[in-house]
Design a protein around this motif. Structure first.
Motif, mmCIF file in Angstrom:
data_model
loop_
_atom_site.group_PDB
_atom_site.id
_atom_site.type_symbol
_atom_site.label_atom_id
_atom_site.label_comp_id
_atom_site.label_asym_id
_atom_site.label_seq_id
_atom_site.Cartn_x
_atom_site.Cartn_y
_atom_site.Cartn_z
ATOM 1 N N GLU A 165 44.231 80.410 -17.213
ATOM 2 C CA GLU A 165 44.745 79.869 -18.292
ATOM 3 C C GLU A 165 46.410 79.310 -18.065
ATOM 4 O OE1 GLU A 165 45.717 80.739 -22.965
ATOM 5 O OE2 GLU A 165 44.542 82.257 -21.823
ATOM 6 N N GLU A 166 47.257 80.243 -17.312
ATOM 7 C CA GLU A 166 48.562 80.098 -17.167
ATOM 8 C C GLU A 166 48.740 78.870 -16.233
ATOM 9 O OE1 GLU A 166 52.186 82.249 -14.865
ATOM 10 O OE2 GLU A 166 51.045 83.585 -16.399
ATOM 11 N N GLU B 271 47.880 75.569 -17.987
ATOM 12 C CA GLU B 271 48.963 74.921 -18.707
ATOM 13 C C GLU B 271 50.036 74.247 -18.259
ATOM 14 O OE1 GLU B 271 50.303 74.675 -22.659
ATOM 15 O OE2 GLU B 271 48.388 75.443 -22.219
ATOM 16 N N SER C 53 41.495 73.433 -21.540
ATOM 17 C CA SER C 53 41.025 74.642 -22.118
ATOM 18 C C SER C 53 40.642 75.679 -21.004
ATOM 19 C CB SER C 53 39.752 74.366 -22.941
ATOM 20 O OG SER C 53 39.115 75.565 -23.553
ATOM 21 N N SER C 54 41.155 76.695 -21.143
ATOM 22 C CA SER C 54 40.983 77.903 -20.364
ATOM 23 C C SER C 54 39.643 78.597 -20.558
ATOM 24 C CB SER C 54 41.844 79.203 -20.316
ATOM 25 O OG SER C 54 41.839 79.494 -21.663
ATOM 26 N N THR D 70 37.744 82.323 -20.301
ATOM 27 C CA THR D 70 37.792 83.634 -20.053
ATOM 28 C C THR D 70 36.443 84.315 -19.681
ATOM 29 O OG1 THR D 70 37.471 84.454 -22.343
ATOM 30 C CG2 THR D 70 39.867 83.855 -21.725
#
Length: 74
Positions: free
Chosen positions: A44-45, A48, A67-68, A70
């Motif tokens: 995610e990081e 972004e 979109s991440s 998980t």
């Protein structure tokens, strides 16, 4: 005989692993060609960072979505 369909001006492209490397390069190539790209990645990081730094121009004009994913998404 029916006429061949006319291709759309742009296509919607889904790219997994788009936060870095080949995925990031492929995303940039698709955006430069005028397509809309939907980017997914488990980091995610980094996703972004890619969206706001490497693909900033496309991020601001709305042609790029991210979109991440998980571990719970699988």
């Amino acid at each position: 005989m029916a006429d061949a369909p006319v291709p759309a001006a742009f296509k919607n492209i889904i790219i997994s692993g788009g936060a870095r490397g080949i995925g990031r390069a492929l995303t940039r190539m698709m955006l430069e060609a005028g397509h809309h790209a939907y980017i997914f990645d488990i980091d995610e990081e980094e996703l972004e960072h890619t969206a706001k730094v490497h693909l900033k121009a496309y991020y601001e004009d709305g042609r790029r979505q991210s979109s991440s994913m998980t571990a719970s998404t699988y």
